[in-house]
Design a protein around this motif. Structure first.
Motif: not given
Ligand code: ADP
Length: 238
Positions: A139, A142-143, A167, A186-187, A190, A200-202, A205
């Protein structure tokens, strides 16, 4: 008596709604990669086989979409087994520093910077723990922008080790910080950031939190939108 009936009815209603939402979320997540695969197969059928550029683009996209679906199915299976109490852990003494070192080697990214890793043992399931750390590291990569480093830091105290993933990425609002461990959450930032190639499927986490809970690991998040995030894991040592 009437109160009890109302409560049972409410529980049944909530469970039905949860199920509906779940089916809705899964269908939604499968629709995008399936649409991409379908689109590229049509394109290949029409003209792609003779055009190397189109052929390469189609194969890459189909491969990424298949990988995304595989990741989704694996996370769903993991959580389904966890919900049914059918996700056995084999806890043995694990070298935390070695585990993190292996994860960093696997990722093989020049962006990952790690401060000193000190020898430290924890009791846990090495495979599950690696999966959990991978969720935070992936993450962070990725973010955040591809030219920004991701830092991993580690400190040890008498009974705990603290590992941080830091990050300088898109960050998370205070409100979202409370929701990112929910399944399929997911925000908005994102959603717009990840392209069709990225998975990215949430669920990452949600899986990480389940593993952390089984190891009495405390997770905290500090983040500022536009500035970056720090995920801190407080891990009991032996
Ligand atoms: P995903 O597969 O979407 O990354 P996760 O469950 O791993 O799913 O994360 C849930 C959401 O939390 C992400 O979609 C993103 O909105 C947010 N998030 C997680 N880690 C970070 C991070 N380091 N920086 C910014 N947002 C993050």
């Amino acid at each position: 008596m009437r109160l009890r009936i109302n409560s049972v009815r409410r529980q049944a209603q909530e469970s039905y709604l949860r199920q509906q939402r779940f089916v809705n979320d899964v269908s939604h997540e499968l629709r995008t990669p399936l649409t991409i695969i379908r689109g590229y197969v049509d394109l290949l059928e029409a003209c792609g086989a003779d055009d190397p550029a189109i052929f390469k683009e189609a194969v890459t996209s189909i491969k990424n979409s298949a990988q995304n679906m595989q990741n989704l199915v694996e996370s769903l299976l993991f959580l389904a087994r966890a919900d049914q109490g059918d996700q056995p852990l084999t806890k043995v003494p694990v070298d935390l520093d070695e585990l993190i070192k292996r994860l960093i080697e696997d990722r093989n990214s020049p962006r990952v910077q790690v401060a000193k890793l000190m020898p430290c043992k924890i009791l846990g399931d090495a495979e599950f723990l690696k999966k959990m750390f991978a969720a935070f590291l992936d993450n962070a990569l990725r973010y955040s922008p591809p030219d920004k480093p991701v830092k991993i830091s580690m400190t040890t105290a008498e009974k705990f080790a603290t590992v941080q993933f830091i990050d300088k990425g898109i960050g998370i609002t205070k409100d979202d910080c409370g929701k990112i461990f929910d399944r399929f959450y997911r925000t908005d930032k994102a959603r717009t950031k990840t392209g069709s190639g990225e998975s990215s499927v949430g669920l990452g986490l949600a899986v990480a939190k389940w593993i952390a809970d089984r190891h009495d690991i405390e997770i905290s998040v500090r983040s500022k939108p536009g500035e970056g995030s720090t995920f801190t894991l407080k891990i009991p040592t032996i």
